[in-house]
Design a protein around this motif. Structure first.
Motif, mmCIF file in Angstrom:
data_model
loop_
_atom_site.group_PDB
_atom_site.id
_atom_site.type_symbol
_atom_site.label_atom_id
_atom_site.label_comp_id
_atom_site.label_asym_id
_atom_site.label_seq_id
_atom_site.Cartn_x
_atom_site.Cartn_y
_atom_site.Cartn_z
ATOM 1 N N LEU A 162 12.783 10.626 43.708
ATOM 2 C CA LEU A 162 12.657 11.650 43.006
ATOM 3 C C LEU A 162 13.910 12.061 43.935
ATOM 4 N N THR A 163 14.624 11.960 44.243
ATOM 5 C CA THR A 163 15.503 12.765 44.841
ATOM 6 C C THR A 163 17.097 12.107 43.946
ATOM 7 N N ARG A 164 16.696 11.364 43.464
ATOM 8 C CA ARG A 164 18.165 10.489 42.436
ATOM 9 C C ARG A 164 17.653 11.002 41.228
ATOM 10 N N ALA A 165 17.013 11.039 40.682
ATOM 11 C CA ALA A 165 16.774 11.742 39.522
ATOM 12 C C ALA A 165 17.364 13.438 39.271
ATOM 13 N N ALA A 166 16.555 13.979 40.676
ATOM 14 C CA ALA A 166 16.967 15.093 41.003
ATOM 15 C C ALA A 166 19.075 15.414 41.275
ATOM 16 N N ASP A 167 19.420 14.356 41.528
ATOM 17 C CA ASP A 167 21.173 14.457 41.371
ATOM 18 C C ASP A 167 20.980 13.820 39.942
ATOM 19 N N GLY A 168 20.695 13.532 39.167
ATOM 20 C CA GLY A 168 21.203 13.566 37.783
ATOM 21 C C GLY A 168 20.969 14.618 36.871
ATOM 22 N N LEU A 169 19.846 15.340 37.512
ATOM 23 C CA LEU A 169 19.917 16.064 36.751
ATOM 24 C C LEU A 169 20.200 17.843 37.152
ATOM 25 N N ASP A 170 21.421 17.516 38.782
ATOM 26 C CA ASP A 170 22.087 18.581 39.273
ATOM 27 C C ASP A 170 20.869 19.870 39.401
ATOM 28 N N LEU A 171 19.565 19.099 39.981
ATOM 29 C CA LEU A 171 18.977 20.323 40.955
ATOM 30 C C LEU A 171 18.569 20.720 42.155
ATOM 31 N N GLY A 172 19.285 22.238 42.185
ATOM 32 C CA GLY A 172 18.957 22.582 43.580
ATOM 33 C C GLY A 172 18.214 21.758 45.001
ATOM 34 N N SER A 173 18.253 22.021 45.963
ATOM 35 C CA SER A 173 17.496 22.200 47.265
ATOM 36 C C SER A 173 15.940 22.222 47.311
ATOM 37 N N GLU A 174 16.321 23.918 46.501
ATOM 38 C CA GLU A 174 13.984 24.650 46.266
ATOM 39 C C GLU A 174 13.965 23.197 45.447
ATOM 40 N N ALA A 175 13.807 22.632 44.013
ATOM 41 C CA ALA A 175 13.798 22.585 43.137
ATOM 42 C C ALA A 175 13.439 21.004 43.555
ATOM 43 N N ARG A 176 14.051 19.874 44.597
ATOM 44 C CA ARG A 176 13.717 18.859 44.691
ATOM 45 C C ARG A 176 12.491 19.460 45.862
ATOM 46 N N SER A 177 12.875 19.624 46.838
ATOM 47 C CA SER A 177 11.943 20.112 47.465
ATOM 48 C C SER A 177 10.603 20.411 47.370
ATOM 49 N N ASN A 178 10.249 21.434 46.348
ATOM 50 C CA ASN A 178 9.275 21.901 45.351
ATOM 51 C C ASN A 178 8.752 20.481 45.155
ATOM 52 N N ALA A 179 9.122 19.822 44.588
ATOM 53 C CA ALA A 179 8.979 18.239 43.580
ATOM 54 C C ALA A 179 8.233 17.183 44.244
ATOM 55 N N VAL A 180 9.274 16.535 45.281
ATOM 56 C CA VAL A 180 8.618 16.447 47.274
ATOM 57 C C VAL A 180 7.408 16.290 47.566
ATOM 58 N N ASP A 181 7.113 18.069 47.470
ATOM 59 C CA ASP A 181 5.916 18.652 48.037
ATOM 60 C C ASP A 181 4.926 17.893 46.911
ATOM 61 N N LEU A 182 5.159 18.794 45.194
ATOM 62 C CA LEU A 182 4.604 18.007 44.538
ATOM 63 C C LEU A 182 3.435 16.683 44.777
ATOM 64 N N PHE A 183 5.049 15.990 44.740
ATOM 65 C CA PHE A 183 4.346 14.969 43.938
ATOM 66 C C PHE A 183 3.476 14.134 45.563
ATOM 67 N N LEU A 184 3.997 14.094 46.895
ATOM 68 C CA LEU A 184 2.966 14.077 47.925
ATOM 69 C C LEU A 184 1.981 14.174 47.965
ATOM 70 N N SER A 185 2.211 15.968 47.721
ATOM 71 C CA SER A 185 0.055 16.628 47.650
ATOM 72 C C SER A 185 -0.683 16.191 46.628
ATOM 73 N N ASN A 186 -0.030 14.869 45.861
ATOM 74 C CA ASN A 186 -0.947 14.699 43.956
ATOM 75 C C ASN A 186 -0.512 13.399 43.841
ATOM 76 N N VAL A 187 -0.532 12.151 44.784
ATOM 77 C CA VAL A 187 0.370 11.423 44.806
ATOM 78 C C VAL A 187 -1.622 10.605 44.165
ATOM 79 N N PRO A 188 -1.240 9.827 43.215
ATOM 80 C CA PRO A 188 -2.080 9.227 42.258
ATOM 81 C C PRO A 188 -2.929 7.469 43.712
ATOM 82 N N ASP A 189 -3.973 7.486 43.931
ATOM 83 C CA ASP A 189 -4.235 5.873 44.289
ATOM 84 C C ASP A 189 -4.503 5.432 43.255
ATOM 85 N N GLU A 190 -3.633 5.248 42.068
ATOM 86 C CA GLU A 190 -3.326 3.440 41.800
ATOM 87 C C GLU A 190 -1.969 3.863 41.150
ATOM 88 N N ASP A 191 -0.581 2.434 41.424
ATOM 89 C CA ASP A 191 0.273 2.389 41.466
ATOM 90 C C ASP A 191 0.546 2.711 39.818
#
Length: 102
Positions: A17-46
């Protein structure tokens, strides 16, 4: 909400997520939101993790007011645009946000 252990268990996905956010030139708030959303919704299936991570990045950027196209986010996360399109609204709703109705 997620546990600290979830971040450790999904360190690889947080890094992606961090590497992709770098590539999209996203700021720290967007990065933090993305990580929080992902970790709050991690699926069981890989096999579902790439799509959820991409949708989290798209939604996190929207929340921060740094909108990027679904196509750009999908390319940065190496998934199809349909993977992002099919998951981001539900991800926002499940996290207590109201998706935009454009």
């Amino acid at each position: 909400m997620y546990r600290a252990r979830d971040r450790v268990d999904n360190e690889e996905w947080v890094a992606r997520l961090t590497r992709a956010a770098d590539g999209l030139d996203l700021g720290s708030e967007a990065r933090s939101n993305a990580v929080d959303l992902f970790l709050s919704n991690v699926p069981d299936e890989d096999r579902s993790k790439p799509a959820v991570a991409a949708a989290s990045l798209y939604a996190g950027a929207l929340i921060a007011g740094e909108e990027r196209s679904q196509r750009a986010v999908a390319a940065a996360m190496d998934v199809t645009r349909l993977s992002v399109q099919g998951r981001w609204k539900e991800l926002l709703s499940d996290s207590g946000f109201r998706p935009p109705e454009w």
